[in-house]
Design a protein around this motif. Structure first.
Motif, PDB file in Angstrom:
ATOM      1  N   ARG A 342      38.424  31.981  43.368  1.00  0.00           N
ATOM      2  CA  ARG A 342      37.576  32.922  44.103  1.00  0.00           C
ATOM      3  C   ARG A 342      38.295  33.351  45.385  1.00  0.00           C
ATOM      4  NH1 ARG A 342      32.263  33.900  43.658  1.00  0.00           N
ATOM      5  NH2 ARG A 342      31.971  32.001  42.434  1.00  0.00           N
ATOM      6  N   GLY A 343      38.367  34.658  45.583  1.00  0.00           N
ATOM      7  CA  GLY A 343      38.968  35.188  46.790  1.00  0.00           C
ATOM      8  C   GLY A 343      40.485  35.236  46.762  1.00  0.00           C
ATOM      9  N   ARG A 344      41.107  34.860  45.634  1.00  0.00           N
ATOM     10  CA  ARG A 344      42.577  34.862  45.558  1.00  0.00           C
ATOM     11  C   ARG A 344      42.994  35.742  44.395  1.00  0.00           C
ATOM     12  NH1 ARG A 344      43.631  28.915  44.615  1.00  0.00           N
ATOM     13  NH2 ARG A 344      45.784  29.204  45.297  1.00  0.00           N
ATOM     14  N   THR A 345      44.017  36.512  44.614  1.00  0.00           N
ATOM     15  CA  THR A 345      44.471  37.439  43.588  1.00  0.00           C
ATOM     16  C   THR A 345      45.377  36.741  42.590  1.00  0.00           C
ATOM     17  OG1 THR A 345      46.466  38.076  44.784  1.00  0.00           O
ATOM     18  CG2 THR A 345      44.422  39.301  45.317  1.00  0.00           C
ATOM     19  N   ASP A 346      45.627  37.421  41.483  1.00  0.00           N
ATOM     20  CA  ASP A 346      46.584  36.898  40.511  1.00  0.00           C
ATOM     21  C   ASP A 346      47.956  36.712  41.146  1.00  0.00           C
ATOM     22  OD1 ASP A 346      44.625  36.941  38.595  1.00  0.00           O
ATOM     23  OD2 ASP A 346      45.243  38.856  37.725  1.00  0.00           O
ATOM     24  N   HIS A 347      48.307  37.618  42.032  1.00  0.00           N
ATOM     25  CA  HIS A 347      49.596  37.496  42.722  1.00  0.00           C
ATOM     26  C   HIS A 347      49.650  36.212  43.552  1.00  0.00           C
ATOM     27  CE1 HIS A 347      49.133  41.993  42.268  1.00  0.00           C
ATOM     28  NE2 HIS A 347      50.274  41.774  41.643  1.00  0.00           N
ATOM     29  N   ASP A 348      48.537  35.910  44.249  1.00  0.00           N
ATOM     30  CA  ASP A 348      48.483  34.698  45.064  1.00  0.00           C
ATOM     31  C   ASP A 348      48.682  33.451  44.199  1.00  0.00           C
ATOM     32  OD1 ASP A 348      47.971  36.197  47.317  1.00  0.00           O
ATOM     33  OD2 ASP A 348      45.784  35.996  47.132  1.00  0.00           O
ATOM     34  N   LEU A 349      47.981  33.413  43.072  1.00  0.00           N
ATOM     35  CA  LEU A 349      48.053  32.235  42.204  1.00  0.00           C
ATOM     36  C   LEU A 349      49.461  32.038  41.659  1.00  0.00           C
ATOM     37  CD1 LEU A 349      44.711  32.661  40.226  1.00  0.00           C
ATOM     38  CD2 LEU A 349      45.196  30.966  41.996  1.00  0.00           C
ATOM     39  N   ALA A 350      50.082  33.110  41.192  1.00  0.00           N
ATOM     40  CA  ALA A 350      51.433  33.003  40.651  1.00  0.00           C
ATOM     41  C   ALA A 350      52.425  32.595  41.732  1.00  0.00           C
ATOM     42  CB  ALA A 350      51.853  34.328  40.012  1.00  0.00           C
ATOM     43  N   HIS A 351      52.273  33.165  42.915  1.00  0.00           N
ATOM     44  CA  HIS A 351      53.160  32.837  44.037  1.00  0.00           C
ATOM     45  C   HIS A 351      53.035  31.355  44.409  1.00  0.00           C
ATOM     46  CE1 HIS A 351      55.316  34.050  47.817  1.00  0.00           C
ATOM     47  NE2 HIS A 351      54.764  32.926  48.226  1.00  0.00           N
ATOM     48  N   PHE A 353      51.897  28.884  42.544  1.00  0.00           N
ATOM     49  CA  PHE A 353      52.373  28.046  41.444  1.00  0.00           C
ATOM     50  C   PHE A 353      53.892  27.873  41.522  1.00  0.00           C
ATOM     51  CE2 PHE A 353      54.286  27.797  37.209  1.00  0.00           C
ATOM     52  CZ  PHE A 353      53.676  26.660  36.698  1.00  0.00           C
ATOM     53  N   LEU A 354      54.603  28.984  41.698  1.00  0.00           N
ATOM     54  CA  LEU A 354      56.069  28.918  41.774  1.00  0.00           C
ATOM     55  C   LEU A 354      56.516  28.099  42.982  1.00  0.00           C
ATOM     56  CD1 LEU A 354      58.746  29.825  40.580  1.00  0.00           C
ATOM     57  CD2 LEU A 354      58.625  31.889  41.989  1.00  0.00           C
ATOM     58  N   ALA A 355      55.866  28.291  44.122  1.00  0.00           N
ATOM     59  CA  ALA A 355      56.232  27.556  45.327  1.00  0.00           C
ATOM     60  C   ALA A 355      55.999  26.053  45.149  1.00  0.00           C
ATOM     61  CB  ALA A 355      55.445  28.070  46.530  1.00  0.00           C
ATOM     62  N   THR A 356      54.892  25.687  44.485  1.00  0.00           N
ATOM     63  CA  THR A 356      54.586  24.273  44.276  1.00  0.00           C
ATOM     64  C   THR A 356      55.580  23.623  43.322  1.00  0.00           C
ATOM     65  OG1 THR A 356      52.239  24.687  44.647  1.00  0.00           O
ATOM     66  CG2 THR A 356      52.819  22.636  43.537  1.00  0.00           C
ATOM     67  N   MET A 357      55.891  24.312  42.239  1.00  0.00           N
ATOM     68  CA  MET A 357      56.801  23.754  41.242  1.00  0.00           C
ATOM     69  C   MET A 357      58.211  23.594  41.786  1.00  0.00           C
ATOM     70  SD  MET A 357      55.204  22.965  38.476  1.00  0.00           S
ATOM     71  CE  MET A 357      56.546  22.767  37.321  1.00  0.00           C
ATOM     72  N   ARG A 358      58.653  24.532  42.619  1.00  0.00           N
ATOM     73  CA  ARG A 358      60.037  24.502  43.101  1.00  0.00           C
ATOM     74  C   ARG A 358      60.188  23.825  44.453  1.00  0.00           C
ATOM     75  NH1 ARG A 358      62.415  30.464  42.266  1.00  0.00           N
ATOM     76  NH2 ARG A 358      64.225  29.404  43.158  1.00  0.00           N
ATOM     77  N   GLY A 359      59.074  23.604  45.148  1.00  0.00           N
ATOM     78  CA  GLY A 359      59.158  22.942  46.443  1.00  0.00           C
ATOM     79  C   GLY A 359      59.574  23.857  47.573  1.00  0.00           C
ATOM     80  N   GLU A 361      59.222  28.336  49.040  1.00  0.00           N
ATOM     81  CA  GLU A 361      58.719  29.677  48.808  1.00  0.00           C
ATOM     82  C   GLU A 361      59.747  30.494  48.029  1.00  0.00           C
ATOM     83  OE1 GLU A 361      55.698  31.154  49.802  1.00  0.00           O
ATOM     84  OE2 GLU A 361      55.158  29.047  50.120  1.00  0.00           O
ATOM     85  N   PRO A 362      59.282  31.382  47.145  1.00  0.00           N
ATOM     86  CA  PRO A 362      60.229  32.252  46.447  1.00  0.00           C
ATOM     87  C   PRO A 362      60.901  33.219  47.420  1.00  0.00           C
ATOM     88  CG  PRO A 362      57.962  32.894  45.960  1.00  0.00           C
ATOM     89  CD  PRO A 362      57.901  31.599  46.715  1.00  0.00           C
ATOM     90  N   GLU A 366      62.724  37.456  44.428  1.00  0.00           N
ATOM     91  CA  GLU A 366      61.969  36.716  43.412  1.00  0.00           C
ATOM     92  C   GLU A 366      60.485  37.061  43.490  1.00  0.00           C
ATOM     93  OE1 GLU A 366      64.566  32.623  42.966  1.00  0.00           O
ATOM     94  OE2 GLU A 366      63.124  32.801  44.630  1.00  0.00           O
ATOM     95  N   ALA A 367      59.973  37.168  44.711  1.00  0.00           N
ATOM     96  CA  ALA A 367      58.558  37.491  44.881  1.00  0.00           C
ATOM     97  C   ALA A 367      58.248  38.886  44.337  1.00  0.00           C
ATOM     98  CB  ALA A 367      58.177  37.400  46.361  1.00  0.00           C
ATOM     99  N   ALA A 368      59.174  39.827  44.557  1.00  0.00           N
ATOM    100  CA  ALA A 368      58.974  41.184  44.046  1.00  0.00           C
ATOM    101  C   ALA A 368      58.983  41.187  42.514  1.00  0.00           C
ATOM    102  CB  ALA A 368      60.056  42.111  44.596  1.00  0.00           C
ATOM    103  N   LEU A 369      59.905  40.431  41.918  1.00  0.00           N
ATOM    104  CA  LEU A 369      59.975  40.343  40.467  1.00  0.00           C
ATOM    105  C   LEU A 369      58.715  39.695  39.900  1.00  0.00           C
ATOM    106  CD1 LEU A 369      61.655  40.726  37.893  1.00  0.00           C
ATOM    107  CD2 LEU A 369      62.636  38.461  38.306  1.00  0.00           C
ATOM    108  N   LEU A 370      58.225  38.657  40.590  1.00  0.00           N
ATOM    109  CA  LEU A 370      57.009  37.980  40.151  1.00  0.00           C
ATOM    110  C   LEU A 370      55.809  38.918  40.215  1.00  0.00           C
ATOM    111  CD1 LEU A 370      55.932  35.204  39.246  1.00  0.00           C
ATOM    112  CD2 LEU A 370      55.487  34.688  41.652  1.00  0.00           C
TER     113      LEU A 370
END
Length: 394
Positions: A342-351, A353-359, A361-362, A366-370
């Motif tokens: 709620r209140g978060r866009t698909d872009h926020d969630l994907a961003h 997720f990638l930051a958490t998995m890789r430790g 920020e993209p 990379e952020a533009a491609l995502l």
């Protein structure tokens, strides 16, 4: 009498998709050389001649060649079936082959009937026990408990009943089982098939008390459970868990009173195995790894981020890399915290997720491609209206 104890040939098996038949044929050549050079009187093969019940044609051809060459050698052969073999297929024509000095013991109905050999000290009774599946054998023999210990105990009772009528005769037993006991801890290999029944597969060492020599099969590492009870192990490595194994066969001299001496005869090593661990750059740059450049390699990378083209880069230095794994501090999917959208866009969630998995920020590119990837995957507006996302989360 001089015995050569081997087991677990697993003809037809591959090693991480690498064909092993040529290496198995080289072992057969080695075996025949040892028979002649060491003046072996009897070759004992304690099960798992094939890797599966329906072996490939090339594996059957190699087994046929091996037995024909052994039949023409100076040695007699006693061979039993293992849990990987089809006892009926392996034992086909065994009564005819007996006449050639190759004794295939795959039928449970023959347990208690030995192959009789002889030397200057008198007869030796060789009891070849096929692999005994408790579920099949216990009802057949009217054994109340369907365990490996129970059926193998019954088999040894039949062996001892035969030996009781042969006072003073030296005895040899071949068995394919997971036997434990003695001073040394027995370790299993990743390439061994689990034979446990109800979680129990172990049989006690004491079952073989009083036998002059017991030749065991099933475990792929060589083990000396006692001076008279041994595993030869497989002649070739079939998993990276066997990287430290010494492969070969036991040469056993039987004197007038039993085992007089034992010697381990090393088998030819087609290619060494090694497990390497570290970051990709460490593995590629460390001069200490030069000795492994011709080995089969299992590599575990510890990079915080998964390097691009890791396997291709590894194989430039280690061309025989077969297994690549990753072990870093990055979280796995199962460890990610759940979060409401709620209140978060698909872009926020994907961003996130990638930051958490890789430790981290993209990067901007990379952020533009995502963002472009997320936009390309967006659902159509009408579908979103019918199935609102907030109603599906939580």
């Amino acid at each position: 009498m001089r015995l050569l104890h081997t087991s677990d040939w697993h003809l037809g098996r591959s090693f991480h998709r690498e064909g092993m038949l040529g290496h198995q044929a080289a072992f057969v050549d080695h075996l025949l050389e040892v028979v002649e050079s060491e003046q072996v009187d009897a070759v004992l093969v304690a099960g798992d001649v094939y890797d599966r019940a329906l072996p490939p044609v090339d594996a059957v051809r190699l087994a046929d060649e091996a037995l024909a060459r052994l039949a023409a050698s100076r040695a007699r052969v006693v061979l039993t079936s293992g849990n990987h073999d089809s006892a009926q297929r392996l034992g086909f024509s065994s009564r005819l082959i007996d006449a050639a000095g190759v004794h295939l013991r795959t039928d449970v109905h023959g347990v208690g009937t030995p192959v009789l050999l002889e030397d200057e000290h008198g007869p030796v009774a060789v009891h070849g026990l096929p692999y005994l599946d408790p579920q099949a054998v216990a009802p057949l023999w009217d054994v109340p408990r369907r365990t490996h210990e129970a059926v193998l105990g019954e088999a040894m009772a039949r062996v001892r009943a035969d030996l009781a009528g042969r006072p003073g005769v030296r005895s040899v037993v071949l068995a394919h089982a997971f036997v434990a006991g003695g001073a040394r801890r027995v370790e299993e290999s990743d390439s061994e098939r689990d034979i446990s029944v109800g979680g129990v597969s172990v049989v006690p060492l004491e079952l073989f008390d009083g036998i002059s020599y017991t030749a065991l099969g099933h475990l792929h590492g060589r083990h000396e459970l006692s001076p008279t009870v041994r595993y030869s192990g497989s002649p070739l490595a079939y998993s990276f868990s066997e990287a430290t194994h010494r492969k070969g066969s036991w040469l056993v001299d039987l004197g007038a009173d039993g085992v007089a001496s034992t010697t381990f005869v090393d088998a030819p090593v087609p290619r060494p195995l090694v497990r390497l661990r570290g970051t990709l750059e460490e593995l590629l740059a460390d001069p200490a790894h030069a000795r492994h450049e011709g080995s089969w390699v299992q590599a575990t990378l510890t990079d915080a981020e998964r390097p691009l083209q890791a396997m291709e880069r590894l194989r430039r230095r280690f061309p025989h890399t077969l297994v690549l794994g990753f072990d870093s501090l990055a979280p796995t999917l199962g460890s990610l915290p759940s979060a409401r959208s709620r209140g978060r866009t698909d872009h926020d969630l994907a961003h996130e997720f990638l930051a958490t998995m890789r430790g981290r920020e993209p990067e901007r590119a990379e952020a533009a491609l995502l963002r472009r990837a997320v936009d390309a995957c967006c659902d159509d507006e009408q579908a979103d209206a019918l199935f609102p996302l907030d109603g599906l989360v939580g």
